[in-house]
Design a protein around this motif. Structure first.
Motif, PDB file in Angstrom:
ATOM      1  N   ALA A 198      47.544   3.813   1.938  1.00  0.00           N
ATOM      2  CA  ALA A 198      47.703   3.800   3.394  1.00  0.00           C
ATOM      3  C   ALA A 198      47.108   2.548   4.027  1.00  0.00           C
ATOM      4  N   VAL A 199      45.992   2.078   3.495  1.00  0.00           N
ATOM      5  CA  VAL A 199      45.262   0.977   4.136  1.00  0.00           C
ATOM      6  C   VAL A 199      45.659  -0.386   3.588  1.00  0.00           C
ATOM      7  N   VAL A 253      48.148  -2.515   5.452  1.00  0.00           N
ATOM      8  CA  VAL A 253      47.766  -2.934   6.794  1.00  0.00           C
ATOM      9  C   VAL A 253      47.295  -4.386   6.794  1.00  0.00           C
ATOM     10  N   GLY A 254      46.490  -4.749   5.798  1.00  0.00           N
ATOM     11  CA  GLY A 254      46.039  -6.135   5.707  1.00  0.00           C
ATOM     12  C   GLY A 254      47.199  -7.086   5.534  1.00  0.00           C
ATOM     13  N   VAL A 266      50.291  -6.603   6.589  1.00  0.00           N
ATOM     14  CA  VAL A 266      51.032  -6.674   7.850  1.00  0.00           C
ATOM     15  C   VAL A 266      50.315  -7.566   8.858  1.00  0.00           C
ATOM     16  N   ILE A 267      48.990  -7.437   8.950  1.00  0.00           N
ATOM     17  CA  ILE A 267      48.222  -8.273   9.876  1.00  0.00           C
ATOM     18  C   ILE A 267      48.397  -9.752   9.533  1.00  0.00           C
ATOM     19  N   ILE A 282      40.207  -4.924  10.068  1.00  0.00           N
ATOM     20  CA  ILE A 282      40.089  -4.030   8.915  1.00  0.00           C
ATOM     21  C   ILE A 282      38.747  -3.304   8.921  1.00  0.00           C
ATOM     22  N   TYR A 287      40.932  -0.431  11.572  1.00  0.00           N
ATOM     23  CA  TYR A 287      41.984   0.161  10.764  1.00  0.00           C
ATOM     24  C   TYR A 287      41.445   0.928   9.552  1.00  0.00           C
ATOM     25  N   SER A 288      40.518   0.325   8.829  1.00  0.00           N
ATOM     26  CA  SER A 288      40.025   0.977   7.625  1.00  0.00           C
ATOM     27  C   SER A 288      39.316   2.301   7.930  1.00  0.00           C
ATOM     28  N   LEU A 317      42.141   4.895   9.371  1.00  0.00           N
ATOM     29  CA  LEU A 317      43.145   5.329   8.406  1.00  0.00           C
ATOM     30  C   LEU A 317      42.518   6.084   7.242  1.00  0.00           C
ATOM     31  N   THR A 329      38.745   0.865   0.897  1.00  0.00           N
ATOM     32  CA  THR A 329      39.833   0.422   1.766  1.00  0.00           C
ATOM     33  C   THR A 329      39.534  -0.930   2.403  1.00  0.00           C
ATOM     34  N   GLY A 342      42.210  -3.788   1.916  1.00  0.00           N
ATOM     35  CA  GLY A 342      42.812  -4.369   3.115  1.00  0.00           C
ATOM     36  C   GLY A 342      42.656  -5.870   3.164  1.00  0.00           C
TER      37      GLY A 342
END
Length: 249
Positions: free
Chosen positions: A50-51, A54-55, A57-58, A83, A87-88, A91, A150, A154
């Motif tokens: 899940a996490v 995200v990194g 995408v950022i 992160i 987010y971390s 999430l 995470t 991330g």
């Protein structure tokens, strides 16, 4: 409104009962460790999956914007702050709620409808001490541990999309990352996770102990645990973030 106030009052009373039980003896450490091991096994892969993106995408989205201003080398500053602080923790806690919270509520609810909770009381075993508190403490401890993982995933995924794929200088990436991230960022994330993990355990325990009926009631308790905890996590995360920003932390 009266029903809502009654529910809040019952929940607060349950929290005080859990707190009192947790700080007094005896403590079932082996049961807590067993639950912790189970939660780690169930949560580590979903939390990581899940996490980690995200990194990426950022970095993927932020790199284009930073390059407009010739500041692509500073992408890691945004990545690290987002992160570690937001987010971390959020999430990781949401995935713990989905994986661990539902299973704890279902387990306690099943014991409740089968009469096992009453059987423990008959045998002079405090159900709150043996069933609920170990789950709450396990969630409180496991969530920050997963947050550390995470954080690493991330930042690593962000590095992959920024440096090898995006052409950002590795040295500049690491320099701005280490300059921006402070111990306060790490502690803020860990503190949020401990708070959110405790909330997951409390809500799961409260709804599980309040289960009445059969299998349908157990499923409802597990589903409600996920919904309530995710909503609570997102709301509290916003409030805590605003308070920290206002305090300059």
């Amino acid at each position: 409104m009266l029903q809502l106030l009654a529910t809040i009052g019952a929940g607060f009373s349950f929290f005080l009962d859990v707190l009192h039980t947790a700080v007094t003896s005896p403590r079932h450490i082996s049961e807590m460790l067993r639950i912790m091991a189970t939660l780690v096994k169930r949560c580590i892969i979903p939390v990581g999956l899940a996490v980690a993106p995200v990194g990426a995408v950022i970095s993927l989205q932020g790199l284009e914007i930073f390059r407009m201003f010739g500041l692509d080398r500073m992408l890691s500053s945004l990545l690290g702050t987002a992160i570690f602080r937001e987010y971390s923790p959020a999430l990781a806690s949401v995935m713990v709620a989905a994986q661990a919270g539902s299973s704890i509520a279902a387990r306690i609810g099943t014991m409740k409808v089968r009469g096992q909770i009453d059987a423990l009381a008959v045998m002079s075993v405090d159900p709150m001490r043996y069933v609920v508190v170990p789950g709450v403490v396990a969630c409180m401890l496991v969530t920050p541990l997963l947050n550390v993982l995470t954080n690493v995933l991330g930042v690593l995924s962000g590095w992959v999309f920024a440096v090898p794929l995006g052409g950002v200088n590795h040295g500049a990436f690491i320099e701005h990352l280490t300059a921006q991230i402070t111990p306060a960022d790490l502690w803020v994330g860990l503190g949020k996770c401990a708070l959110f993990g405790t909330a997951v355990g409390l809500i799961a325990g409260y709804l599980g102990m309040g289960t009445k009926g059969g299998a349908e009631a157990v499923g409802k308790a597990a589903n409600d645990t996920v919904v309530y905890t995710i909503v609570l996590i997102l709301l509290v995360d916003y409030v805590v973030s605003m308070a920290l920003l206002g305090a300059g932390i």
